[in-house]
Design an enzyme around this catalytic site. Sequence first.
Site, PDB file in Angstrom:
ATOM      1  N   TYR A 101       1.274  18.819  18.450  1.00  0.00           N
ATOM      2  CA  TYR A 101       2.056  19.865  18.972  1.00  0.00           C
ATOM      3  C   TYR A 101       3.549  19.652  18.632  1.00  0.00           C
ATOM      4  O   TYR A 101       4.302  18.893  19.030  1.00  0.00           O
ATOM      5  CB  TYR A 101       1.583  20.182  20.303  1.00  0.00           C
ATOM      6  CG  TYR A 101       2.580  21.302  20.867  1.00  0.00           C
ATOM      7  CD1 TYR A 101       2.348  22.537  20.731  1.00  0.00           C
ATOM      8  CD2 TYR A 101       4.090  21.244  21.227  1.00  0.00           C
ATOM      9  CE1 TYR A 101       2.834  23.571  20.937  1.00  0.00           C
ATOM     10  CE2 TYR A 101       4.747  22.324  21.656  1.00  0.00           C
ATOM     11  CZ  TYR A 101       4.306  23.687  21.470  1.00  0.00           C
ATOM     12  OH  TYR A 101       5.013  24.700  21.872  1.00  0.00           O
ATOM     13  N   GLU A 189       6.640  27.722  16.751  1.00  0.00           N
ATOM     14  CA  GLU A 189       5.572  26.782  17.188  1.00  0.00           C
ATOM     15  C   GLU A 189       4.681  26.299  15.829  1.00  0.00           C
ATOM     16  O   GLU A 189       4.322  27.296  15.249  1.00  0.00           O
ATOM     17  CB  GLU A 189       4.831  27.271  18.120  1.00  0.00           C
ATOM     18  CG  GLU A 189       3.895  26.352  19.154  1.00  0.00           C
ATOM     19  CD  GLU A 189       3.166  27.053  20.425  1.00  0.00           C
ATOM     20  OE1 GLU A 189       3.686  27.038  21.323  1.00  0.00           O
ATOM     21  OE2 GLU A 189       2.258  27.763  20.192  1.00  0.00           O
TER      22      GLU A 189
END
Length: 381
Positions: A101, A189
């Site tokens: 992530y 993101e």
Amino acid sequence: MKLHEYQSKQLFGRFGVPVPEGIVADTPEAARAAAEKIGLPVVIKSQVLVGGRGKAGGVKVARTLEEVESKARDILNLTIKGLPVRKVLIDPAAAIKNEIYLGIVIDRTSRRATMMASAAGGVDIEEVAATTPEKIVRVPINPFIGLPEYLARDIAAHIGLPRQFWPEFITVARGLASAFAATDASLAEINPLAIVGQPNGGPDRLIALDGKIVVDDNAIFRHPDLAEIRDPDEESSAEKKAREAGLNFISLDGNIGCMVNGAGLAMATMDIIHYYGGSPANFLDVAGGARADKVAAALRIILADPKVKVVLFNIFGGITRGDEVARGIIGALKEVNVSIPMVARIVGTNQEEGNRILAEAHIATAGSFAEAVQKAVEMAK
Ligand code: GDP
Ligand code: MN
């Protein structure tokens, strides 16, 4: 304003982040043609502005052209969290070995953009944050310096990324930071940033398999190119109506419909509802000085929600006048035929007149904030 995955990845690509060479399709036939161009196997990905598409059946791998067509058809027929799937992204399928992530959000406490990274990628980062927060590394970014190489390397080391990927990781992290700044984003993101095996047996590579950008709406005027690609499906119809009426509205899961003037009072109302064991159906701030027509628009939006079992009005009259609000409520009730109970607490400017108008229309009134909320919670049961 949210950008679609394919739009976000295109943008990341412009800042040097490696992304798959995908093609967007809006019919099963176009999906098949795209897969023919890209080469099998492919991954078919619904383009809707919500997270968790994978879990909802909106991300599927296909190994034959027939499979591409039938799976694209299935996905194009899906509605994910209330949003219809109108487009799919066809990407070359990746041989994923590991999922990382990597994201940037505004951290209001440090008043900085903050990079967050975790070796526990692929899944909801909210879940990681809730259950194993120690697995997330956070690094504030100085707005005048950006993300220097040494900080990016530091992050790579902290999440235990094997050394051979550090140069690529630095490019990705700095590219993400540049994309974040260049778009005036409030969030950017990559989840997952994947370690991917190569078909020709070459060394594994880092690739951004998913992308998400949320552009700060207050900065949209600086990005006419982005404003142009805004997806009207981004908002529910209630949110759209609210925005057009100048109301601050957010739909929630509970059953007490709320109309409040002032964002602070609206937040306090949510808290007090929870305090007395209830659950709000929405956050709605009609804002200061709301006139009858705005109040009526707000009430129509609240009443259109089938979850709503009771409506609570919490009005503090300053610039907003109690009698105006009451007239707005009565006006809206004349148009929409409703049988659900309502309770109002109006204090401040013209409160006597406001309460008199409501009492005449047989709407329950309450003298205090606590009393109004307790009544609403009771009525919602
Ligand atoms: P999200 O669920 O909306 O966040 O959608 P993602 O794009 O992140 O996809 C969800 C999951 O699908 C990823 O975490 C991967 O595990 C998987 N996935 C996505 N793309 C590929 C791919 O090209 N190949 C394979 N094997 N899996 C993929
Ligand atoms: Mn994802």
